[in-house]
Design a protein around this motif. Sequence first.
Motif, PDB file in Angstrom:
ATOM      1  N   ALA A  80      -2.656   9.193  12.358  1.00 43.94           N
ATOM      2  CA  ALA A  80      -2.833  10.031  10.859  1.00 43.94           C
ATOM      3  C   ALA A  80      -3.515   9.336   9.548  1.00 43.94           C
ATOM      4  O   ALA A  80      -4.371   9.957   9.127  1.00 43.94           O
ATOM      5  CB  ALA A  80      -1.031   9.927   9.974  1.00 43.94           C
ATOM      6  N   LYS A  81      -3.965   8.270  10.104  1.00 45.55           N
ATOM      7  CA  LYS A  81      -5.298   7.105  10.103  1.00 45.55           C
ATOM      8  C   LYS A  81      -6.373   7.314   9.912  1.00 45.55           C
ATOM      9  O   LYS A  81      -6.846   8.011   9.004  1.00 45.55           O
ATOM     10  CB  LYS A  81      -4.703   5.642   9.154  1.00 45.55           C
ATOM     11  CG  LYS A  81      -3.507   5.391   9.126  1.00 45.55           C
ATOM     12  CD  LYS A  81      -3.488   3.835   8.513  1.00 45.55           C
ATOM     13  CE  LYS A  81      -1.905   3.659   8.349  1.00 45.55           C
ATOM     14  NZ  LYS A  81      -1.945   2.047   8.490  1.00 45.55           N
ATOM     15  N   GLY A 134      -7.431  11.063   9.041  1.00 47.50           N
ATOM     16  CA  GLY A 134      -7.373  11.111   7.478  1.00 47.50           C
ATOM     17  C   GLY A 134      -6.292  11.701   7.113  1.00 47.50           C
ATOM     18  O   GLY A 134      -6.752  12.256   5.575  1.00 47.50           O
ATOM     19  N   ASN A 135      -5.354  11.753   7.308  1.00 50.21           N
ATOM     20  CA  ASN A 135      -3.842  12.397   6.659  1.00 50.21           C
ATOM     21  C   ASN A 135      -3.478  11.741   5.961  1.00 50.21           C
ATOM     22  O   ASN A 135      -2.630  11.591   6.056  1.00 50.21           O
ATOM     23  CB  ASN A 135      -3.574  13.532   7.926  1.00 50.21           C
ATOM     24  CG  ASN A 135      -2.379  14.338   7.324  1.00 50.21           C
ATOM     25  OD1 ASN A 135      -1.996  14.080   6.163  1.00 50.21           O
ATOM     26  ND2 ASN A 135      -2.215  15.651   8.083  1.00 50.21           N
ATOM     27  N   LYS A 136      -3.317  12.179   4.342  1.00 46.57           N
ATOM     28  CA  LYS A 136      -2.725  11.536   3.284  1.00 46.57           C
ATOM     29  C   LYS A 136      -1.320  11.516   4.006  1.00 46.57           C
ATOM     30  O   LYS A 136      -0.728  10.431   3.967  1.00 46.57           O
ATOM     31  CB  LYS A 136      -3.295  11.836   2.142  1.00 46.57           C
ATOM     32  CG  LYS A 136      -4.486  10.671   2.207  1.00 46.57           C
ATOM     33  CD  LYS A 136      -5.448  10.780   0.622  1.00 46.57           C
ATOM     34  CE  LYS A 136      -6.654  10.702   0.953  1.00 46.57           C
ATOM     35  NZ  LYS A 136      -7.407  10.146  -0.622  1.00 46.57           N
ATOM     36  N   GLU A 137      -0.853  12.684   3.468  1.00 44.92           N
ATOM     37  CA  GLU A 137       0.380  12.730   3.441  1.00 44.92           C
ATOM     38  C   GLU A 137       1.574  13.062   5.008  1.00 44.92           C
ATOM     39  O   GLU A 137       2.561  12.112   4.425  1.00 44.92           O
ATOM     40  CB  GLU A 137       0.737  14.964   3.440  1.00 44.92           C
ATOM     41  CG  GLU A 137       0.509  15.054   2.362  1.00 44.92           C
ATOM     42  CD  GLU A 137       1.339  14.151   1.456  1.00 44.92           C
ATOM     43  OE1 GLU A 137       2.617  14.242   1.058  1.00 44.92           O
ATOM     44  OE2 GLU A 137       1.218  13.680  -0.189  1.00 44.92           O
ATOM     45  N   ILE A 194       0.506  10.246   6.836  1.00 48.81           N
ATOM     46  CA  ILE A 194       0.718   8.992   6.672  1.00 48.81           C
ATOM     47  C   ILE A 194       1.762   8.411   6.060  1.00 48.81           C
ATOM     48  O   ILE A 194       2.557   7.553   6.421  1.00 48.81           O
ATOM     49  CB  ILE A 194      -1.026   8.537   5.931  1.00 48.81           C
ATOM     50  CG1 ILE A 194      -2.030   7.891   6.993  1.00 48.81           C
ATOM     51  CG2 ILE A 194      -0.633   6.576   5.867  1.00 48.81           C
ATOM     52  CD1 ILE A 194      -2.992   7.797   6.321  1.00 48.81           C
ATOM     53  N   ARG A 195       1.810   8.871   4.557  1.00 50.10           N
ATOM     54  CA  ARG A 195       3.161   8.639   3.247  1.00 50.10           C
ATOM     55  C   ARG A 195       4.097   9.308   4.574  1.00 50.10           C
ATOM     56  O   ARG A 195       5.311   8.346   4.525  1.00 50.10           O
ATOM     57  CB  ARG A 195       2.643   9.470   2.715  1.00 50.10           C
ATOM     58  CG  ARG A 195       4.081   9.598   1.089  1.00 50.10           C
ATOM     59  CD  ARG A 195       3.483  10.568  -0.335  1.00 50.10           C
ATOM     60  NE  ARG A 195       4.515  10.338  -0.412  1.00 50.10           N
ATOM     61  CZ  ARG A 195       5.607  11.220  -1.043  1.00 50.10           C
ATOM     62  NH1 ARG A 195       5.676  12.105  -0.419  1.00 50.10           N
ATOM     63  NH2 ARG A 195       6.690  10.346  -2.145  1.00 50.10           N
ATOM     64  N   THR A 200       4.832   6.712   7.023  1.00 56.03           N
ATOM     65  CA  THR A 200       5.161   5.280   6.256  1.00 56.03           C
ATOM     66  C   THR A 200       6.679   4.997   6.128  1.00 56.03           C
ATOM     67  O   THR A 200       7.305   4.015   6.211  1.00 56.03           O
ATOM     68  CB  THR A 200       4.631   5.276   5.640  1.00 56.03           C
ATOM     69  OG1 THR A 200       2.916   4.683   5.644  1.00 56.03           O
ATOM     70  CG2 THR A 200       4.336   3.123   4.889  1.00 56.03           C
ATOM     71  N   CYS A 260      10.122   3.596  -1.356  1.00 58.83           N
ATOM     72  CA  CYS A 260       9.365   4.964  -2.409  1.00 58.83           C
ATOM     73  C   CYS A 260       9.230   4.817  -3.966  1.00 58.83           C
ATOM     74  O   CYS A 260       9.068   5.796  -4.372  1.00 58.83           O
ATOM     75  CB  CYS A 260       9.861   6.506  -1.947  1.00 58.83           C
ATOM     76  SG  CYS A 260      11.463   7.110  -1.969  1.00 58.83           S
TER      77      CYS A 260
END
Length: 164
Positions: A93-94, A97-100, A102-103, A106, A154
């Motif tokens: 994901a990093k 570049g997929n931020k959602e 990654i979130r 995590t 979160c």
Amino acid sequence: MENQKTLQNLMEAFAGESQANRKYLAYAQKAEADGKKNAAKLFKAASDAETLHALKHFEVAGKIKTTEDNLNDAVEGENHEYQSMYPEFLEVAKAEGNKEAIRTFTFALKAEEVHANLYKEALENLDSEEEVFYYLCPVCGNIEKSIPDKCFICGVPGDKFIKY
């Protein structure tokens, strides 16, 4: 179970029915948000039906053991998720570049470590008669044994946690 192909089919059916359960729950939430009550009810009923199917397949496959065995299996599964699976998913994901993603990966990684530790603790206290309550964060899936001020993963306020 003697027939390995049947066992394989039971486990494949279990996985498919389990995924359908969650998919239909997601569809029900969307239908509710869209104000489509009848579709939401149908999706919820179908989700429960898929759960019934999945549970029966799992049972017939002989996968439900003693509570101690089941807790050990749960520890093993949670360990795999936070130690191997989610770290690998996070790297991809990093890189993409997929931020959602990654979130969500995590959140899940951190929550799965908590789950593994809670299962270990339950295993150590299996014969205790003292009742324990658990509190679920509705955003990241963290589980606590008391209501926190806020979720350490979160940041959701503790008053949003769901009691079990």
